[in-house]
Design a protein around this motif. Structure first.
Motif, PDB file in Angstrom:
ATOM      1  N   THR A 178     -18.913 -33.634  31.078  1.00 29.97           N
ATOM      2  CA  THR A 178     -19.953 -34.610  30.776  1.00 29.97           C
ATOM      3  C   THR A 178     -19.291 -35.804  30.095  1.00 29.97           C
ATOM      4  O   THR A 178     -18.064 -35.863  29.978  1.00 29.97           O
ATOM      5  N   GLU A 179     -20.092 -36.738  29.645  1.00 33.95           N
ATOM      6  CA  GLU A 179     -19.625 -37.842  28.803  1.00 33.95           C
ATOM      7  C   GLU A 179     -20.424 -37.820  27.517  1.00 33.95           C
ATOM      8  O   GLU A 179     -21.580 -37.381  27.496  1.00 33.95           O
ATOM      9  N   ALA A 180     -19.835 -38.290  26.442  1.00 38.17           N
ATOM     10  CA  ALA A 180     -20.519 -38.241  25.151  1.00 38.17           C
ATOM     11  C   ALA A 180     -19.996 -39.334  24.238  1.00 38.17           C
ATOM     12  O   ALA A 180     -18.900 -39.874  24.443  1.00 38.17           O
ATOM     13  N   LEU A 181     -20.799 -39.634  23.229  1.00 36.96           N
ATOM     14  CA  LEU A 181     -20.455 -40.628  22.215  1.00 36.96           C
ATOM     15  C   LEU A 181     -20.405 -39.973  20.846  1.00 36.96           C
ATOM     16  O   LEU A 181     -21.047 -38.949  20.603  1.00 36.96           O
ATOM     17  N   VAL A 182     -19.660 -40.593  19.956  1.00 35.12           N
ATOM     18  CA  VAL A 182     -19.731 -40.307  18.524  1.00 35.12           C
ATOM     19  C   VAL A 182     -20.315 -41.550  17.871  1.00 35.12           C
ATOM     20  O   VAL A 182     -19.806 -42.663  18.075  1.00 35.12           O
ATOM     21  N   LEU A 183     -21.380 -41.364  17.110  1.00 35.34           N
ATOM     22  CA  LEU A 183     -22.076 -42.483  16.472  1.00 35.34           C
ATOM     23  C   LEU A 183     -21.895 -42.438  14.967  1.00 35.34           C
ATOM     24  O   LEU A 183     -21.670 -41.360  14.390  1.00 35.34           O
ATOM     25  N   ASP A 184     -22.010 -43.605  14.330  1.00 36.37           N
ATOM     26  CA  ASP A 184     -22.021 -43.612  12.876  1.00 36.37           C
ATOM     27  C   ASP A 184     -23.453 -43.399  12.382  1.00 36.37           C
ATOM     28  O   ASP A 184     -24.383 -43.192  13.176  1.00 36.37           O
ATOM     29  N   LEU A 185     -23.663 -43.420  11.080  1.00 30.02           N
ATOM     30  CA  LEU A 185     -24.979 -43.123  10.518  1.00 30.02           C
ATOM     31  C   LEU A 185     -26.037 -44.138  10.920  1.00 30.02           C
ATOM     32  O   LEU A 185     -27.236 -43.851  10.868  1.00 30.02           O
ATOM     33  N   ASN A 186     -25.598 -45.327  11.355  1.00 32.16           N
ATOM     34  CA  ASN A 186     -26.532 -46.370  11.783  1.00 32.16           C
ATOM     35  C   ASN A 186     -26.713 -46.419  13.286  1.00 32.16           C
ATOM     36  O   ASN A 186     -27.376 -47.318  13.806  1.00 32.16           O
ATOM     37  N   GLY A 187     -26.134 -45.437  13.976  1.00 40.62           N
ATOM     38  CA  GLY A 187     -26.299 -45.376  15.425  1.00 40.62           C
ATOM     39  C   GLY A 187     -25.331 -46.233  16.205  1.00 40.62           C
ATOM     40  O   GLY A 187     -25.474 -46.363  17.424  1.00 40.62           O
ATOM     41  N   ARG A 188     -24.350 -46.805  15.531  1.00 39.98           N
ATOM     42  CA  ARG A 188     -23.351 -47.608  16.246  1.00 39.98           C
ATOM     43  C   ARG A 188     -22.313 -46.688  16.883  1.00 39.98           C
ATOM     44  O   ARG A 188     -21.934 -45.665  16.313  1.00 39.98           O
ATOM     45  N   VAL A 189     -21.842 -47.085  18.062  1.00 44.97           N
ATOM     46  CA  VAL A 189     -20.884 -46.268  18.794  1.00 44.97           C
ATOM     47  C   VAL A 189     -19.505 -46.383  18.148  1.00 44.97           C
ATOM     48  O   VAL A 189     -18.957 -47.478  17.995  1.00 44.97           O
ATOM     49  N   LEU A 190     -18.956 -45.234  17.780  1.00 45.14           N
ATOM     50  CA  LEU A 190     -17.599 -45.185  17.242  1.00 45.14           C
ATOM     51  C   LEU A 190     -16.588 -44.775  18.303  1.00 45.14           C
ATOM     52  O   LEU A 190     -15.474 -45.306  18.349  1.00 45.14           O
ATOM     53  N   HIS A 191     -16.968 -43.816  19.140  1.00 47.81           N
ATOM     54  CA  HIS A 191     -16.043 -43.290  20.140  1.00 47.81           C
ATOM     55  C   HIS A 191     -16.808 -42.915  21.399  1.00 47.81           C
ATOM     56  O   HIS A 191     -17.970 -42.496  21.343  1.00 47.81           O
ATOM     57  N   HIS A 192     -16.127 -43.052  22.531  1.00 41.38           N
ATOM     58  CA  HIS A 192     -16.632 -42.570  23.812  1.00 41.38           C
ATOM     59  C   HIS A 192     -15.581 -41.629  24.381  1.00 41.38           C
ATOM     60  O   HIS A 192     -14.381 -41.895  24.294  1.00 41.38           O
ATOM     61  N   ALA A 193     -16.025 -40.526  24.959  1.00 38.90           N
ATOM     62  CA  ALA A 193     -15.091 -39.562  25.549  1.00 38.90           C
ATOM     63  C   ALA A 193     -15.698 -38.962  26.804  1.00 38.90           C
ATOM     64  O   ALA A 193     -16.916 -38.829  26.928  1.00 38.90           O
ATOM     65  N   VAL A 194     -14.817 -38.618  27.745  1.00 42.57           N
ATOM     66  CA  VAL A 194     -15.216 -37.871  28.930  1.00 42.57           C
ATOM     67  C   VAL A 194     -14.681 -36.452  28.753  1.00 42.57           C
ATOM     68  O   VAL A 194     -13.517 -36.261  28.394  1.00 42.57           O
ATOM     69  N   LEU A 195     -15.548 -35.460  28.962  1.00 46.65           N
ATOM     70  CA  LEU A 195     -15.218 -34.079  28.638  1.00 46.65           C
ATOM     71  C   LEU A 195     -15.033 -33.236  29.890  1.00 46.65           C
ATOM     72  O   LEU A 195     -15.634 -33.516  30.933  1.00 46.65           O
ATOM     73  N   ALA A 196     -14.211 -32.212  29.768  1.00 45.99           N
ATOM     74  CA  ALA A 196     -14.083 -31.180  30.789  1.00 45.99           C
ATOM     75  C   ALA A 196     -13.867 -29.853  30.076  1.00 45.99           C
ATOM     76  O   ALA A 196     -13.024 -29.753  29.182  1.00 45.99           O
ATOM     77  N   HIS A 197     -14.638 -28.843  30.455  1.00 47.31           N
ATOM     78  CA  HIS A 197     -14.532 -27.518  29.846  1.00 47.31           C
ATOM     79  C   HIS A 197     -13.758 -26.625  30.810  1.00 47.31           C
ATOM     80  O   HIS A 197     -14.320 -26.105  31.781  1.00 47.31           O
ATOM     81  N   VAL A 198     -12.474 -26.465  30.558  1.00 48.64           N
ATOM     82  CA  VAL A 198     -11.584 -25.734  31.460  1.00 48.64           C
ATOM     83  C   VAL A 198     -10.626 -24.883  30.636  1.00 48.64           C
ATOM     84  O   VAL A 198     -10.026 -25.365  29.665  1.00 48.64           O
ATOM     85  N   GLY A 199     -10.464 -23.627  31.033  1.00 46.12           N
ATOM     86  CA  GLY A 199      -9.483 -22.761  30.388  1.00 46.12           C
ATOM     87  C   GLY A 199      -9.774 -22.477  28.936  1.00 46.12           C
ATOM     88  O   GLY A 199      -8.856 -22.491  28.103  1.00 46.12           O
ATOM     89  N   ASP A 200     -11.047 -22.229  28.598  1.00 42.40           N
ATOM     90  CA  ASP A 200     -11.447 -21.928  27.219  1.00 42.40           C
ATOM     91  C   ASP A 200     -11.112 -23.057  26.251  1.00 42.40           C
ATOM     92  O   ASP A 200     -10.926 -22.841  25.055  1.00 42.40           O
ATOM     93  N   THR A 201     -11.039 -24.266  26.782  1.00 36.98           N
ATOM     94  CA  THR A 201     -10.761 -25.457  25.970  1.00 36.98           C
ATOM     95  C   THR A 201     -11.649 -26.589  26.458  1.00 36.98           C
ATOM     96  O   THR A 201     -11.874 -26.729  27.658  1.00 36.98           O
ATOM     97  N   VAL A 202     -12.159 -27.370  25.521  1.00 34.21           N
ATOM     98  CA  VAL A 202     -12.829 -28.612  25.887  1.00 34.21           C
ATOM     99  C   VAL A 202     -11.810 -29.737  25.757  1.00 34.21           C
ATOM    100  O   VAL A 202     -11.238 -29.947  24.686  1.00 34.21           O
ATOM    101  N   TRP A 203     -11.581 -30.413  26.883  1.00 37.99           N
ATOM    102  CA  TRP A 203     -10.639 -31.539  26.921  1.00 37.99           C
ATOM    103  C   TRP A 203     -11.432 -32.830  26.865  1.00 37.99           C
ATOM    104  O   TRP A 203     -12.408 -33.014  27.610  1.00 37.99           O
ATOM    105  N   LEU A 204     -11.034 -33.736  25.995  1.00 38.01           N
ATOM    106  CA  LEU A 204     -11.685 -35.027  25.863  1.00 38.01           C
ATOM    107  C   LEU A 204     -10.656 -36.121  26.132  1.00 38.01           C
ATOM    108  O   LEU A 204      -9.611 -36.164  25.466  1.00 38.01           O
ATOM    109  N   ASP A 205     -10.921 -36.979  27.118  1.00 34.89           N
ATOM    110  CA  ASP A 205     -10.057 -38.156  27.234  1.00 34.89           C
ATOM    111  C   ASP A 205     -10.829 -39.374  26.769  1.00 34.89           C
ATOM    112  O   ASP A 205     -12.019 -39.515  27.003  1.00 34.89           O
TER     113      ASP A 205
END
Length: 225
Positions: free
Chosen positions: A71-98
């Motif tokens: 999937t894709e996901a964001l990390v937001l600060d307390l005011n809802g501003r975007v701090l980080h964007h990452a694309v995820l893959a759940h493979v091999g018992d690990t979540v990989w984020l680029d």
């Protein structure tokens, strides 16, 4: 391809183009192109609590993200501003984020601060894996010819032979896939994808395609036909 050094311009670490903008554009719209995006950061999050823990930190619902999906996901600060964007893959018992170029150390620092007692071991895997992106309607054909699994559906992911993973992407364009390949073998992987039918391309046309200029690129492509 080595990982970009801290303090340098990460965009300078990858080719902006391969000498023929129009040919690269045509490949992305009509066949397939492969783009070196090894300047992106990669984080790995293994551990028993990886999904429930990330679910508390990200905007996306990942508490039950099945193995072999993403999937894709964001990390937001307390005011809802975007701090980080990452694309995820759940493979091999690990979540990989680029993540965006240069962002991995900052995102990792945030994740480390949020570990508390959770059973997770986040690490910076940028020196381990490099991102290559295949873009264009012939993406599945190129992957198959290169001996790469062809996951079915947006963000569907699968391990690569020899390490790393492949993740289908719903953008840019009609079809695409990201390959996170062992960094020491990234040049070999790029050559392998070219031999399978993808044209080597730079980041400029891919970023233009991703930035909402797809219609403009199609019009330019039609004019050149």
């Amino acid at each position: 391809m080595s990982a970009p050094e801290i303090g340098t311009d990460p965009d300078a670490a990858v080719p902006a183009h391969r000498g023929d903008f129009l040919a690269e554009q045509r490949a992305m719209t009509r066949s397939a192109a492969v783009v070196d995006r090894s300047h992106r950061g990669v984080l790995a999050v293994p551990g028993d609590d990886r999904l429930s823990w990330l679910h508390l930190l990200l905007t996306q619902h990942v508490a039950e993200l099945p193995e072999g999906t993403g999937t894709e996901a964001l990390v937001l600060d307390l005011n809802g501003r975007v701090l980080h964007h990452a694309v995820l893959a759940h493979v091999g018992d690990t979540v990989w984020l680029d993540t965006e170029p240069g962002d991995a150390p900052v995102l990792l620092d945030y994740l480390e601060k949020m570990r508390f007692w959770s059973k997770v071991e986040p690490r910076d895997a940028t020196a381990e894996l490099a991102v290559l992106s295949v873009v264009g309607p012939d993406t599945p054909t190129v992957l198959g010819r290169a001996g790469v699994p062809v996951p079915d559906g947006a963000y569907a992911s699968a391990p690569l032979p020899g390490g790393g993973l492949v993740r289908r992407m719903p953008w840019p364009g009609a079809d695409a896939a990201d390959l996170l390949v062992p960094r020491e073998a990234s040049d070999t992987w790029l050559e392998r994808l070219v031999a399978a039918g993808a044209r080597a391309a730079g980041t400029i046309k891919r970023d233009a395609w991703n930035g909402g200029n797809a219609a403009e690129m199609h019009l330019e492509d039609a004019a050149l036909a």
